[in-house]
Design a protein around this motif. Sequence first.
Motif, mmCIF file in Angstrom:
data_model
loop_
_atom_site.group_PDB
_atom_site.id
_atom_site.type_symbol
_atom_site.label_atom_id
_atom_site.label_comp_id
_atom_site.label_asym_id
_atom_site.label_seq_id
_atom_site.Cartn_x
_atom_site.Cartn_y
_atom_site.Cartn_z
ATOM 1 N N THR A 47 0.832 -1.199 0.000
ATOM 2 C CA THR A 47 0.000 0.000 0.000
ATOM 3 C C THR A 47 0.868 1.251 0.000
ATOM 4 O O THR A 47 2.064 1.205 0.318
ATOM 5 N N VAL A 48 0.233 2.367 -0.332
ATOM 6 C CA VAL A 48 0.877 3.670 -0.191
ATOM 7 C C VAL A 48 0.657 4.121 1.247
ATOM 8 O O VAL A 48 -0.496 4.285 1.678
ATOM 9 N N PRO A 49 1.730 4.314 2.035
ATOM 10 C CA PRO A 49 1.556 4.588 3.467
ATOM 11 C C PRO A 49 0.608 5.731 3.781
ATOM 12 O O PRO A 49 -0.168 5.653 4.740
ATOM 13 N N SER A 50 0.619 6.799 2.983
ATOM 14 C CA SER A 50 -0.200 7.968 3.294
ATOM 15 C C SER A 50 -1.691 7.703 3.160
ATOM 16 O O SER A 50 -2.511 8.493 3.636
ATOM 17 N N GLN A 51 -2.080 6.601 2.525
ATOM 18 C CA GLN A 51 -3.494 6.304 2.353
ATOM 19 C C GLN A 51 -4.113 5.602 3.567
ATOM 20 O O GLN A 51 -5.335 5.452 3.624
ATOM 21 N N ASN A 52 -3.283 5.162 4.507
ATOM 22 C CA ASN A 52 -3.778 4.549 5.739
ATOM 23 C C ASN A 52 -4.709 3.365 5.478
ATOM 24 O O ASN A 52 -5.736 3.201 6.147
ATOM 25 N N LEU A 53 -4.342 2.546 4.515
ATOM 26 C CA LEU A 53 -5.100 1.318 4.267
ATOM 27 C C LEU A 53 -4.589 0.255 5.233
ATOM 28 O O LEU A 53 -3.868 -0.663 4.878
ATOM 29 N N ASN A 54 -5.005 0.382 6.475
ATOM 30 C CA ASN A 54 -4.395 -0.376 7.565
ATOM 31 C C ASN A 54 -5.260 -1.514 8.092
ATOM 32 O O ASN A 54 -5.109 -1.955 9.222
ATOM 33 N N SER A 55 -6.184 -1.984 7.241
ATOM 34 C CA SER A 55 -6.974 -3.153 7.621
ATOM 35 C C SER A 55 -7.325 -3.944 6.369
ATOM 36 O O SER A 55 -7.301 -3.416 5.250
ATOM 37 N N ARG A 56 -7.639 -5.199 6.581
ATOM 38 C CA ARG A 56 -8.060 -6.053 5.465
ATOM 39 C C ARG A 56 -9.256 -5.451 4.738
ATOM 40 O O ARG A 56 -9.306 -5.417 3.505
ATOM 41 N N GLU A 57 -10.217 -4.970 5.485
ATOM 42 C CA GLU A 57 -11.441 -4.439 4.894
ATOM 43 C C GLU A 57 -11.150 -3.224 4.007
ATOM 44 O O GLU A 57 -11.709 -3.089 2.909
#
Length: 391
Positions: free
Chosen positions: A244-254
């Motif tokens: 992921t791109v860190p700044s997007q905060n895609l920090n969960s499976r969902e």
Amino acid sequence: MRRTALFAASATLVAGVLAWPADAAPSAPAAFTHPGVTVSKGQLDFTRSKVNAGAQPWKGAFDRMTASKYADLNRAPRPRAVVECGSYSNPDLGCTDEREDAIAAYTHALAWYITRDERHARKAIELMDAWSAVIRDHTNSNAPLQTGWAGSSWSRAAEIIKHSYTGNWANSGRFATILRTVYLPEIINGSNSNGNWELSMTEAAVGISVFLEDKASYDKAMATFRTRTAAYVYLESDGALPKTVPSQNLNSREKIVKYWQGQTTFVNGLSQETCRDFTHTGYGLSAISHVAETSRIQGQDLYGTDVGERLRHGLGFHARYQLGAGAEGWLCGGSLKLGLGPVSEVGHNALANRLGHAMTNTGTLTLRGRPAGSNNLFVAWETLTHGDNPA
């Protein structure tokens, strides 16, 4: 094809997957190579020799280009001070005009190089001068993407004219100024939208940086490009979840599944936008190939890195379905929206012809699409410039 299923990961696993180290950004060259945005002098010279000899597929590609509206010597530029582009270019207040004038400038630059007919060089200059005299801003929701699309073609055109035409381009400095003050600020900081946005924006930023010989901007754009490319095309070596791109905060499976258009199974070459449609995926893959080609010309070959692997698998995966294979049930619910576009020549030439990778599906699709035309946004005439080009 082995499938890697995305499963309900624990918070610990998700955190571990997301905490991948970014690849070191390529450094700008000690001295930039010109012309050096997507197409090099060696490639242009090869193309010129083949067209003048009447050899195929280059002569046919050249004939298609010169028969297009973009090669019209009577074309009148349509510049605007403010280009306003909403979602899907609605409203379209100068969006199509700018993109098409930029493609036309590139088309005339190529026609000049191949024929040495100065009318084409002068027309490319006329188009660039008309816009540099008035353009001041891009507005509305699609402004970053529009700036990226137009900026990609402008920089390719400007590189060829500045570094091959010996006639007078009195306003070249003014054109450089608007690239630096109007275009670059809109794209250099990237985007948190769909991946094709940021890849197109970084393509333009890299090209503009080469033209301006701006090493700092080149390094920044390349760093963004490496991060976004890794997050755009999946490789099984990435693990259970895409990067992921860190700044997007895609920090969960969902969040990751939602961002990947609901896809829950990952295989080599799958793109973040595959399940949206192949057209937007093609934009992203094309931008990856263009930046990789520019980087190679500037002395750092990314085709042998994960960038090349992602591009190789991305092209091959989508080419298979574009050629008619039916979608399996695990892929996008068994339904695909095709329309990849004329985007395979650059990557196929670099990875199959030069590096020797087997790319059967991509090769078949490339041959079927020859001579490749333009997508009327930022891709143009790549059979002519890169088809079986060894330079």
